[in-house]
Write a protein that holds these residues in place. Structure first.
Motif, PDB file in Angstrom:
ATOM      1  N   LEU A  31      34.860  35.875  16.857  1.00 46.79           N
ATOM      2  CA  LEU A  31      33.892  36.163  15.811  1.00 46.79           C
ATOM      3  C   LEU A  31      33.401  34.903  15.105  1.00 46.79           C
ATOM      4  O   LEU A  31      32.295  34.869  14.563  1.00 46.79           O
ATOM      5  CB  LEU A  31      34.510  37.124  14.793  1.00 46.79           C
ATOM      6  N   LEU A  74      34.058  40.259   9.733  1.00 49.66           N
ATOM      7  CA  LEU A  74      32.850  39.422   9.701  1.00 49.66           C
ATOM      8  C   LEU A  74      32.657  38.809   8.322  1.00 49.66           C
ATOM      9  O   LEU A  74      32.299  37.635   8.195  1.00 49.66           O
ATOM     10  CB  LEU A  74      31.637  40.270  10.089  1.00 49.66           C
ATOM     11  N   LEU A 127      24.393  39.091  16.978  1.00 52.96           N
ATOM     12  CA  LEU A 127      25.667  39.575  17.495  1.00 52.96           C
ATOM     13  C   LEU A 127      25.414  40.906  18.174  1.00 52.96           C
ATOM     14  O   LEU A 127      24.789  41.801  17.595  1.00 52.96           O
ATOM     15  CB  LEU A 127      26.668  39.784  16.360  1.00 52.96           C
ATOM     16  N   LYS A 128      25.882  41.052  19.395  1.00 57.26           N
ATOM     17  CA  LYS A 128      25.707  42.296  20.127  1.00 57.26           C
ATOM     18  C   LYS A 128      26.896  42.489  21.054  1.00 57.26           C
ATOM     19  O   LYS A 128      27.789  41.638  21.122  1.00 57.26           O
ATOM     20  CB  LYS A 128      24.407  42.274  20.932  1.00 57.26           C
ATOM     21  N   ARG A 129      26.903  43.603  21.746  1.00 54.04           N
ATOM     22  CA  ARG A 129      27.905  43.817  22.783  1.00 54.04           C
ATOM     23  C   ARG A 129      27.323  43.417  24.138  1.00 54.04           C
ATOM     24  O   ARG A 129      26.102  43.437  24.336  1.00 54.04           O
ATOM     25  CB  ARG A 129      28.356  45.274  22.814  1.00 54.04           C
ATOM     26  N   THR A 162      23.718  41.537  12.745  1.00 52.93           N
ATOM     27  CA  THR A 162      24.409  42.528  13.567  1.00 52.93           C
ATOM     28  C   THR A 162      23.479  43.721  13.772  1.00 52.93           C
ATOM     29  O   THR A 162      22.589  43.978  12.966  1.00 52.93           O
ATOM     30  CB  THR A 162      25.707  43.015  12.904  1.00 52.93           C
ATOM     31  N   HIS A 184      23.919  42.607   7.940  1.00 52.73           N
ATOM     32  CA  HIS A 184      24.724  43.582   8.672  1.00 52.73           C
ATOM     33  C   HIS A 184      23.990  44.923   8.746  1.00 52.73           C
ATOM     34  O   HIS A 184      23.881  45.641   7.752  1.00 52.73           O
ATOM     35  CB  HIS A 184      26.077  43.751   7.990  1.00 52.73           C
ATOM     36  N   ILE A 202      30.041  40.073  21.076  1.00 52.09           N
ATOM     37  CA  ILE A 202      31.271  40.092  20.284  1.00 52.09           C
ATOM     38  C   ILE A 202      32.469  40.577  21.083  1.00 52.09           C
ATOM     39  O   ILE A 202      33.603  40.386  20.656  1.00 52.09           O
ATOM     40  CB  ILE A 202      31.099  40.961  19.025  1.00 52.09           C
ATOM     41  N   PRO A 250      33.161  44.883  10.088  1.00 54.85           N
ATOM     42  CA  PRO A 250      32.422  44.158   9.045  1.00 54.85           C
ATOM     43  C   PRO A 250      33.323  43.424   8.055  1.00 54.85           C
ATOM     44  O   PRO A 250      32.917  42.383   7.525  1.00 54.85           O
ATOM     45  CB  PRO A 250      31.594  45.258   8.361  1.00 54.85           C
ATOM     46  N   ALA A 265      24.476  46.867  11.869  1.00 57.92           N
ATOM     47  CA  ALA A 265      25.171  47.639  12.899  1.00 57.92           C
ATOM     48  C   ALA A 265      25.963  48.771  12.259  1.00 57.92           C
ATOM     49  O   ALA A 265      26.549  48.612  11.181  1.00 57.92           O
ATOM     50  CB  ALA A 265      26.112  46.729  13.692  1.00 57.92           C
TER      51      ALA A 265
END
Length: 298
Positions: free
Chosen positions: A57, A98, A30-32, A6, A72, A52, A95, A74
């Motif tokens: 997920l 996740l 994982l991104k936007r 992330t 993680h 995401i 998170p 992000a």
């Protein structure tokens, strides 16, 4: 080894993704949908990527086979107009979801990037502490999921956003501002160069196959602290600037600790030590920012 990352488009995450690929791992990001991918654009053909805000997920876990590790990185700092709900959603709810998903699909290890700030400094620090506590608790209830918590000190380096203290000071000095307002500057902080952060994470990854520890915590910094006042004067001297620094013009944050400094015992056991001293690290930032300034004038 498949590693779900992330924050892969951010300053730290993008460099970790690049390093993982070079070291023979397979990052899955994982991104936007709206994320700026400029830092990893050249790597995208090699990276399975999931937005995401456009997929469930669990989709990367289902489609990419076994994901051995979640990394993680992000985070939401709350430096803009974000609400407490925004910080809670980004730094705790996401998170936790996740973590639960990773456990459900048999992931071996969850590596969390935490902060050394005390939880009562601001809402960002509070939410980071809250997720770290939830992660530790949740992993203790699982039979096969290991929890690694990395408490990151003050990171800096070339190309980092200017809201970082060292990068901001360098930019302000090079811009020739009339004055640089600061706090009294008595607090002491530990600053670690980005390349050392990346090699530290790689050392942690290399150690995963050699340990049976279910829960581990790593302080990640240089192991040395410098007063902010001393740091500001050092940056000004290295840039050759004469801009006045107005100490005490800004208020200190409530509940801010007088000193934070990494205890490197756990990292040294992995065979890692920082290599870039503060002076040389600042000179690298100065060279980068001067290059950016020269390019802008072309």
């Amino acid at each position: 080894m498949n590693i779900l990352v992330t924050g892969a488009t951010g300053y730290l995450g993008s460099r970790l993704v690049r390093r993982l690929l070079h070291a023979g791992f397979q990052p899955i990001i994982l991104k936007r949908y709206t994320s700026d991918v400029a830092r990893i654009r050249d790597l995208l053909p090699e990276l399975p990527s999931y937005d995401i805000d456009r997929c469930s997920l669990d989709q990367p876990f289902r489609e990419q086979g076994p994901v051995s590790t979640v990394l993680h990185t992000a985070t939401l700092y709350g430096r803009g107009r974000e609400t407490i709900s925004d910080l809670w959603q980004a730094n705790v709810v996401f998170p936790v979801q996740l973590l639960e998903t990773a456990a459900r699909y048999g992931t071996d290890t969850f590596i969390n990037t935490d902060t050394t700030l005390p939880k009562d400094v601001n809402a960002y620090a509070l939410t980071k502490h809250q997720f770290a506590e939830w992660g530790k608790y949740y992993a203790s209830q699982q039979q096969d999921l290991s929890w690694l918590n990395v408490r990151l000190e003050y990171m800096y380096g070339p190309g980092m956003p200017a809201n970082n203290l060292i990068n901001r000071l360098v930019c302000d000095c090079l811009a020739g501002r009339d004055v640089i307002p600061m706090t009294i500057g008595e607090q002491r902080r530990d600053f670690i160069y980005i390349d050392d952060v990346v090699t530290a994470y790689e050392a942690i990854f290399r150690s995963l196959a050699k340990t049976n520890d279910r829960q581990s915590s790593y302080d990640l910094g240089s192991g040395e602290a410098i007063a902010i006042r001393e740091l500001a004067c050092l940056v000004r001297d290295l840039t050759g600037s004469s801009v006045p620094i107005q100490f005490g013009a800004l208020p200190s944050r409530p509940n801010e600790p007088l000193e934070t400094k990494a205890d490197l015992t756990s990292m040294v056991k992995l065979g890692w030590r920082p290599r870039r001293g503060l002076r040389n690290g600042i000179l690298s930032v100065i060279a980068y920012e001067r290059g950016q300034k020269d390019n802008a004038m072309l």
